[in-house]
Design an enzyme around this catalytic site. Structure first.
Site, PDB file in Angstrom:
ATOM      1  N   HIS A   1      -9.666   7.162  -1.655  1.00  0.00           N
ATOM      2  CA  HIS A   1      -8.565   6.659  -0.831  1.00  0.00           C
ATOM      3  C   HIS A   1      -7.357   7.583  -0.978  1.00  0.00           C
ATOM      4  O   HIS A   1      -7.199   8.276  -1.986  1.00  0.00           O
ATOM      5  CB  HIS A   1      -8.200   5.244  -1.299  1.00  0.00           C
ATOM      6  CG  HIS A   1      -7.147   4.568  -0.472  1.00  0.00           C
ATOM      7  ND1 HIS A   1      -7.149   4.566   0.898  1.00  0.00           N
ATOM      8  CD2 HIS A   1      -6.017   3.871  -0.851  1.00  0.00           C
ATOM      9  CE1 HIS A   1      -6.100   3.890   1.344  1.00  0.00           C
ATOM     10  NE2 HIS A   1      -5.399   3.473   0.299  1.00  0.00           N
TER      11      HIS A   1
ATOM     12  N   ASP B   1       1.217   2.460   1.508  1.00  0.00           N
ATOM     13  CA  ASP B   1      -0.209   2.523   1.839  1.00  0.00           C
ATOM     14  C   ASP B   1      -0.446   2.006   3.260  1.00  0.00           C
ATOM     15  O   ASP B   1      -0.273   0.814   3.540  1.00  0.00           O
ATOM     16  CB  ASP B   1      -0.996   1.692   0.820  1.00  0.00           C
ATOM     17  CG  ASP B   1      -2.497   1.903   0.914  1.00  0.00           C
ATOM     18  OD1 ASP B   1      -2.979   2.343   1.972  1.00  0.00           O
ATOM     19  OD2 ASP B   1      -3.193   1.621  -0.081  1.00  0.00           O
TER      20      ASP B   1
ATOM     21  N   CYS C   1      -6.991   6.399   6.347  1.00  0.00           N
ATOM     22  CA  CYS C   1      -5.919   6.642   5.377  1.00  0.00           C
ATOM     23  C   CYS C   1      -5.525   8.114   5.313  1.00  0.00           C
ATOM     24  O   CYS C   1      -4.349   8.442   5.126  1.00  0.00           O
ATOM     25  CB  CYS C   1      -6.336   6.144   3.993  1.00  0.00           C
ATOM     26  SG  CYS C   1      -7.801   6.958   3.317  1.00  0.00           S
TER      27      CYS C   1
END
Length: 305
Positions: free
Chosen positions: A248, A272, A213
């Protein structure tokens, strides 16, 4: 006339009165009233043309039209014709502006087209000319001088390198939504801590080994900004199906088809990478749905900006 069209019921009433007059007087009327009892009327020649267009429509479509135009509407004016130049000099533009203003003054209305040169030839639609005037005035206001040229239609802005490189790998996209769809089909996720991969390397790995991520946020932020959106990287904790909290990163995006830029950043659309590549969630949803905590903006101690 106040309107250039009549509904089908009114037209058929006009047609009935026209036929009745012919039968009774053995000749055609000189005018046909729009409504029974007098008032507005049209010449016989115009009514014949209405009947012809009504019959043409029925023959072509197998049904009656909902309205019948009194005079056929003018065809749309093309924005530019094929011989129209890409831009005009400031002298030429001011000549166009002078002729536009003179036409308005003489005729009490705006022209449908504005010719590039006096006497005819290439022309632009009224809408295009108004846009030229708007851009001329903006330049004048921002730079306190006249431009040397005025583009007929504004040139396409240059495509940022990040967007070009991403299109080379994933294919064509024009919006952040289209990009998200391509990412969900073509890209892969790989778990590892922090950012470990420069963008040029991440561009290759996203479709082979996968990226995490953090690297994804650093890779896609300038791409989405290059499409004209506002983008921020959000640092969060998310609670997943195992009820554990994990650090995250995802993007918050605003503009165009997504959230309004006027909203606070925390209400911008979630973009995302992990939702697209691992958990299969739609655009706007974070990768885990059991909980989310905001920690801050930007990446903590990034190695690769």
């Amino acid at each position: 006339m106040r309107s250039n069209s009549v509904n089908i019921e009114t037209f058929k009433d006009m047609l009935k009165r026209y036929e009745d007059f012919k039968m009774k007087n053995k000749r055609e009327p000189r005018v046909i009233f729009i409504r029974s009892g007098g008032g507005e009327s049209i010449p016989l020649e115009t009514f014949r043309d209405m009947v012809r267009r009504y019959n043409n429509f029925k023959d072509r479509y197998g049904r009656e039209p909902r309205i019948v135009y009194v005079t056929p509407p003018e065809p749309p004016v093309p924005e530019v014709n094929e011989n129209t130049p890409e831009y005009v000099s400031i002298t030429q533009f001011k000549d166009m502006l002078s002729r536009y203003n003179r036409f308005k003054e003489v005729n009490g209305r705006e022209p449908r087209v504005v010719f590039i040169y006096s006497g005819g030839g290439p022309s632009v639609s009224l809408e295009t000319f108004k846009d030229m005037c708007k851009r001329y005035n903006q330049f004048l206001e921002e730079n306190r001088r006249e431009p040397r040229i005025v583009y007929v239609t504004p040139p396409e802005p240059p495509v940022p390198e990040e967007v070009r490189e991403m299109r080379r790998v994933l294919g064509e996209f024009k919006t952040a939504t289209q990009l998200y769809t391509l990412v969900s089909r073509r890209c892969k996720y790989k778990f590892y801590y922090n950012d470990q991969t420069p963008n040029r390397e991440a561009l290759k790995k996203m479709v082979t080994d996968g990226i995490n991520c953090t690297d994804a946020c650093q890779l896609f932020k300038p791409v989405i900004e290059g499409l004209g959106y506002s983008v921020r990287i959000e640092h969060v904790k998310v609670r997943c199906n195992d009820n554990k909290w994990y650090g995250h990163y995802f993007l918050r995006v605003a503009g165009k088809e997504l959230a309004s830029v006027s909203l606070p950043s925390e209400r911008w659309t979630v973009w995302d990478y992990v939702s697209a590549t691992k958990t299969g969630r739609p655009l706007g949803a974070p990768c885990c749905s059991r909980g989310i905590q905001h920690l801050g903006w930007g990446i903590v101690s990034p190695k690769h900006d």
